[in-house]
Design a protein around this motif. Structure first.
Motif, short mmCIF file in Angstrom:
data_model
loop_
_atom_site.label_atom_id
_atom_site.label_comp_id
_atom_site.label_asym_id
_atom_site.label_seq_id
_atom_site.Cartn_x
_atom_site.Cartn_y
_atom_site.Cartn_z
N ASP A 116 0.85 -1.18 0.00
CA ASP A 116 0.00 0.00 0.00
C ASP A 116 0.89 1.24 0.00
O ASP A 116 1.47 1.61 1.02
CB ASP A 116 -0.90 -0.04 1.24
N ALA A 118 0.25 4.43 -0.18
CA ALA A 118 -0.19 5.50 0.72
C ALA A 118 0.18 5.18 2.15
O ALA A 118 0.56 6.07 2.92
CB ALA A 118 -1.70 5.71 0.58
N SER A 121 3.91 5.84 2.76
CA SER A 121 4.15 7.27 2.97
C SER A 121 3.73 7.70 4.36
O SER A 121 4.44 8.46 5.04
CB SER A 121 3.39 8.08 1.92
#
Length: 233
Positions: A116, A118, A121
């Motif tokens: 994933d 996102a 991050s």
């Protein structure tokens, strides 16, 4: 399974299973590898350390024994129930905001290789918001060659457990599905997950986007990294 698994993650076996497919009872039995030695040789002795994704404390305990002041964070209360000698915080890493900063922030267990993007991050941003301006972040990652060099199936033992890398399946250019199997004293567990292949350049870009900068590759295989807050302005 006690909670809905994250996409691409699954775990089986006795006891509680975390959302990312980890078996609590298995990890409670699994001893630390070389992680404590790497941390202790890389950061100042006695540092105040935030361990993100501590699990059942297999790395927490030896860090505390080495004199580190550890705050252990995990989203699983069942995992944290095994942690000793450290303050514990039950929270997802990506949303954590303790309003505190630490000499060292540790993101181990290859969490940065989540499929994933996102979430990757968000994990690194959490590291950045919890590290002192003159502190450092230690990240454990899958090095560029791990999936290419992995021999499947492969077995080894640690602390009386039999650990088996059962399968490694490439999915496109940058995703790899992995299945691990564990056995200990008659009990068996499995853990299936999907990793994102994150070469050095891409990883360094992720650090920069989170407000961090590469300080050094701590190990020759680049599986351990020290990062620092990026200069502002």
């Amino acid at each position: 399974m006690d909670a809905k698994a994250r996409e691409g993650h699954q775990g089986t076996g006795p006891g509680a299973i975390t959302p990312d497919g980890c078996a609590v009872e298995m990890y409670a039995r699994l001893p630390a590898g070389d992680e404590p030695e790497i941390v202790a040789s890389t950061v100042p002795a006695g540092s105040r350390l935030l361990e993100l994704g501590s699990g059942a404390g297999r790395v927490t305990r030896p860090l505390v024994e080495r004199g580190f002041d550890v705050v252990a964070v995990d989203e699983s209360p069942e995992m944290l129930a095994y942690v000793q000698g450290a303050r514990t915080v039950c929270s997802p890493i990506e949303t954590l905001d303790l309003k505190e900063r630490f000499d060292v922030v540790l993101l181990g267990s290859f969490l940065v290789n989540t499929a994933d993007e996102a979430l990757c991050s968000a994990l690194l941003r959490s590291c950045a918001r919890h590290v002192e301006p003159d502190g450092c972040v230690l990240v454990q990652r899958e090095n560029d060659r791990w999936h290419e060099e992995a021999t499947v199936p492969r077995e080894w033992e640690r602390g009386g457990q039999r650990i088996r890398l059962a399968s490694v399946e490439h999915q496109g250019t940058d995703r790899v599905a992995v299945r691990m199997e564990y056995a200990y004293e008659g009990a068996e567990w499995t853990h299936s997950f999907v990793s994102r292949v994150l070469p050095d350049a891409a990883f360094e870009a992720e650090l920069g986007a989170a407000g961090l900068a590469l300080d050094a590759y701590v190990t020759d295989d680049h599986s351990w990294v020290r990062a620092v807050p990026a200069p502002r302005g």
